[in-house]
Design a protein around this motif. Structure first.
Motif, PDB file in Angstrom:
ATOM      1  N   TRP A   1      42.952  46.564  52.043  1.00 28.64           N
ATOM      2  CA  TRP A   1      42.882  45.340  52.839  1.00 28.64           C
ATOM      3  C   TRP A   1      43.480  44.281  51.785  1.00 28.64           C
ATOM      4  CZ3 TRP A   1      39.434  41.356  50.630  1.00 28.64           C
ATOM      5  CH2 TRP A   1      39.383  40.181  51.570  1.00 28.64           C
ATOM      6  N   MET A   2      43.308  44.247  50.610  1.00 31.41           N
ATOM      7  CA  MET A   2      43.942  43.270  49.937  1.00 31.41           C
ATOM      8  C   MET A   2      45.363  43.206  49.961  1.00 31.41           C
ATOM      9  SD  MET A   2      41.579  42.628  46.768  1.00 31.41           S
ATOM     10  CE  MET A   2      39.715  42.001  46.760  1.00 31.41           C
ATOM     11  N   CYS A   3      45.830  44.312  49.857  1.00 28.12           N
ATOM     12  CA  CYS A   3      47.291  44.536  50.013  1.00 28.12           C
ATOM     13  C   CYS A   3      48.039  44.196  51.167  1.00 28.12           C
ATOM     14  CB  CYS A   3      47.845  46.045  49.602  1.00 28.12           C
ATOM     15  SG  CYS A   3      47.615  46.200  47.888  1.00 28.12           S
ATOM     16  N   SER A   4      47.299  44.472  52.301  1.00 29.34           N
ATOM     17  CA  SER A   4      47.609  44.015  53.537  1.00 29.34           C
ATOM     18  C   SER A   4      47.699  42.574  54.014  1.00 29.34           C
ATOM     19  CB  SER A   4      46.555  44.885  54.779  1.00 29.34           C
ATOM     20  OG  SER A   4      45.396  44.225  54.892  1.00 29.34           O
ATOM     21  N   ILE A   5      47.062  41.827  53.098  1.00 26.13           N
ATOM     22  CA  ILE A   5      47.047  40.296  53.289  1.00 26.13           C
ATOM     23  C   ILE A   5      47.934  39.626  52.427  1.00 26.13           C
ATOM     24  CG2 ILE A   5      44.654  40.215  54.512  1.00 26.13           C
ATOM     25  CD1 ILE A   5      43.655  39.092  51.862  1.00 26.13           C
ATOM     26  N   GLY A   6      48.690  40.478  51.481  1.00 26.23           N
ATOM     27  CA  GLY A   6      49.494  40.003  50.512  1.00 26.23           C
ATOM     28  C   GLY A   6      48.992  39.848  49.372  1.00 26.23           C
ATOM     29  N   CYS A   7      47.772  40.378  49.088  1.00 27.56           N
ATOM     30  CA  CYS A   7      47.127  40.156  47.642  1.00 27.56           C
ATOM     31  C   CYS A   7      47.280  41.272  46.725  1.00 27.56           C
ATOM     32  CB  CYS A   7      45.533  40.123  47.795  1.00 27.56           C
ATOM     33  SG  CYS A   7      44.708  39.450  46.225  1.00 27.56           S
ATOM     34  N   GLN A   8      48.560  41.197  46.115  1.00 23.69           N
ATOM     35  CA  GLN A   8      48.969  42.426  45.412  1.00 23.69           C
ATOM     36  C   GLN A   8      48.503  42.410  44.029  1.00 23.69           C
ATOM     37  OE1 GLN A   8      50.755  44.994  46.809  1.00 23.69           O
ATOM     38  NE2 GLN A   8      51.004  43.832  48.477  1.00 23.69           N
ATOM     39  N   PRO A   9      48.157  43.372  43.114  1.00 20.76           N
ATOM     40  CA  PRO A   9      48.011  43.425  41.753  1.00 20.76           C
ATOM     41  C   PRO A   9      48.863  42.370  41.198  1.00 20.76           C
ATOM     42  CG  PRO A   9      47.684  45.486  42.654  1.00 20.76           C
ATOM     43  CD  PRO A   9      48.668  44.690  43.582  1.00 20.76           C
ATOM     44  N   ALA A  10      48.525  41.812  40.068  1.00 18.44           N
ATOM     45  CA  ALA A  10      48.986  40.798  39.284  1.00 18.44           C
ATOM     46  C   ALA A  10      48.364  40.865  37.961  1.00 18.44           C
ATOM     47  CB  ALA A  10      48.892  39.207  39.875  1.00 18.44           C
ATOM     48  N   PRO A  11      48.527  41.766  37.241  1.00 17.28           N
ATOM     49  CA  PRO A  11      47.975  41.913  35.884  1.00 17.28           C
ATOM     50  C   PRO A  11      48.304  40.904  34.914  1.00 17.28           C
ATOM     51  CG  PRO A  11      49.217  43.940  36.376  1.00 17.28           C
ATOM     52  CD  PRO A  11      49.453  42.930  37.559  1.00 17.28           C
ATOM     53  N   LEU A  12      49.074  40.079  35.086  1.00 13.49           N
ATOM     54  CA  LEU A  12      49.679  38.959  34.234  1.00 13.49           C
ATOM     55  C   LEU A  12      49.340  37.500  34.992  1.00 13.49           C
ATOM     56  CD1 LEU A  12      52.501  40.483  32.315  1.00 13.49           C
ATOM     57  CD2 LEU A  12      50.254  40.392  31.812  1.00 13.49           C
ATOM     58  N   GLY A  13      48.919  37.622  36.179  1.00 14.98           N
ATOM     59  CA  GLY A  13      48.599  36.278  36.838  1.00 14.98           C
ATOM     60  C   GLY A  13      47.490  36.209  37.165  1.00 14.98           C
ATOM     61  N   GLN A  14      47.268  35.458  38.357  1.00 12.13           N
ATOM     62  CA  GLN A  14      45.800  35.462  39.108  1.00 12.13           C
ATOM     63  C   GLN A  14      45.507  36.446  40.139  1.00 12.13           C
ATOM     64  OE1 GLN A  14      45.015  31.622  40.196  1.00 12.13           O
ATOM     65  NE2 GLN A  14      45.006  30.529  38.292  1.00 12.13           N
ATOM     66  N   GLY A  15      44.404  36.589  40.185  1.00 14.51           N
ATOM     67  CA  GLY A  15      43.835  37.720  41.168  1.00 14.51           C
ATOM     68  C   GLY A  15      42.623  38.219  40.972  1.00 14.51           C
ATOM     69  N   PRO A  16      42.054  39.118  42.067  1.00 16.54           N
ATOM     70  CA  PRO A  16      40.608  39.705  42.324  1.00 16.54           C
ATOM     71  C   PRO A  16      40.175  40.526  41.377  1.00 16.54           C
ATOM     72  CG  PRO A  16      42.136  40.768  43.894  1.00 16.54           C
ATOM     73  CD  PRO A  16      42.892  39.686  43.036  1.00 16.54           C
ATOM     74  N   VAL A  17      38.961  40.401  40.695  1.00 24.97           N
ATOM     75  CA  VAL A  17      38.281  41.392  39.766  1.00 24.97           C
ATOM     76  C   VAL A  17      37.022  41.776  40.408  1.00 24.97           C
ATOM     77  CG1 VAL A  17      37.794  42.105  37.526  1.00 24.97           C
ATOM     78  CG2 VAL A  17      39.908  40.822  38.016  1.00 24.97           C
ATOM     79  N   ILE A  18      36.464  43.018  40.271  1.00 22.69           N
ATOM     80  CA  ILE A  18      35.196  43.174  40.683  1.00 22.69           C
ATOM     81  C   ILE A  18      34.132  42.947  39.670  1.00 22.69           C
ATOM     82  CG2 ILE A  18      33.760  45.251  41.349  1.00 22.69           C
ATOM     83  CD1 ILE A  18      36.075  44.296  43.563  1.00 22.69           C
ATOM     84  N   VAL A  19      33.143  42.463  39.591  1.00 25.51           N
ATOM     85  CA  VAL A  19      32.008  41.842  38.737  1.00 25.51           C
ATOM     86  C   VAL A  19      30.919  42.825  38.825  1.00 25.51           C
ATOM     87  CG1 VAL A  19      33.110  39.807  38.046  1.00 25.51           C
ATOM     88  CG2 VAL A  19      31.109  39.938  39.832  1.00 25.51           C
ATOM     89  N   ASN A  20      30.574  43.386  39.837  1.00 25.44           N
ATOM     90  CA  ASN A  20      29.507  44.076  40.332  1.00 25.44           C
ATOM     91  C   ASN A  20      29.595  45.060  41.380  1.00 25.44           C
ATOM     92  OD1 ASN A  20      28.297  43.096  42.548  1.00 25.44           O
ATOM     93  ND2 ASN A  20      26.711  42.140  41.532  1.00 25.44           N
ATOM     94  N   ALA A  21      29.236  46.171  41.704  1.00 28.28           N
ATOM     95  CA  ALA A  21      29.223  47.290  42.844  1.00 28.28           C
ATOM     96  C   ALA A  21      28.008  47.849  43.037  1.00 28.28           C
ATOM     97  CB  ALA A  21      30.463  47.865  42.830  1.00 28.28           C
ATOM     98  N   PHE A  22      27.461  48.188  44.165  1.00 31.53           N
ATOM     99  CA  PHE A  22      26.596  48.935  44.773  1.00 31.53           C
ATOM    100  C   PHE A  22      26.955  49.920  45.856  1.00 31.53           C
ATOM    101  CE2 PHE A  22      26.018  45.500  47.636  1.00 31.53           C
ATOM    102  CZ  PHE A  22      25.555  46.093  48.710  1.00 31.53           C
ATOM    103  N   CYS A  23      26.076  50.964  46.202  1.00 33.21           N
ATOM    104  CA  CYS A  23      26.052  51.809  47.211  1.00 33.21           C
ATOM    105  C   CYS A  23      24.864  52.234  47.520  1.00 33.21           C
ATOM    106  CB  CYS A  23      27.007  52.715  46.915  1.00 33.21           C
ATOM    107  SG  CYS A  23      27.545  53.908  48.402  1.00 33.21           S
TER     108      CYS A  23
END
Length: 139
Positions: free
Chosen positions: A46-68
């Motif tokens: 989904w993120m790639c489909s909206i143009g949110c490509q991984p940017a290890p040296l820039g700004q971007g999304p990181v997960i801080v918790n997850a559940f299932c």
């Protein structure tokens, strides 16, 4: 601890995905850790489909918790439908959600989970405000 469930989740993406033979464990069903991989794959697509490509040296999304939560077992050769939702944009975060269904049983949720996503500045190693374009997508 009380978990707040948002009133409105915005549906943003669907992904069809096969259960692979190697996803199963000795009990003959999909190992619980694989559900997190499935949700991660759906979230990243989904993120790639909206143009949110991984940017290890820039700004971007990181997960801080997850559940299932697990409701029904999955096994090879199930074909899955993963639906991604977003909600609750904050200053630096938003919530992502995912349901996992078998394509052969539409509407029957086999597992559901989510993750809190925080926007970070990798160089500064700290949270950064959600960019306006991302806030518009998740609102």
């Amino acid at each position: 601890m009380k978990i707040e469930i948002p009133q409105v989740k915005k549906r943003v993406h669907e992904l069809r995905f096969p259960v692979r033979w190697g996803d199963m464990d000795a009990m003959g069903h999909v190992n619980n850790s694989q559900h997190f991989r499935y949700m991660e794959t759906a979230r990243i697509e989904w993120m790639c489909s909206i143009g949110c490509q991984p940017a290890p040296l820039g700004q971007g999304p990181v997960i801080v918790n997850a559940f299932c939560n697990f409701y029904q077992q999955l096994a090879h050769p199930d074909q899955l439908l993963l639906t991604t939702y977003v909600s609750d944009p904050g200053r630096t975060t938003f919530e992502s959600w995912c349901t996992i269904e078998r394509e052969s049983q539409p509407g029957v949720v086999c597992a559901a989970g989510g993750a809190t996503v925080i926007w970070v500045d990798a160089a500064l190693q700290k949270a950064s405000p959600l960019p306006d374009w991302m806030r518009a997508v998740v609102s």
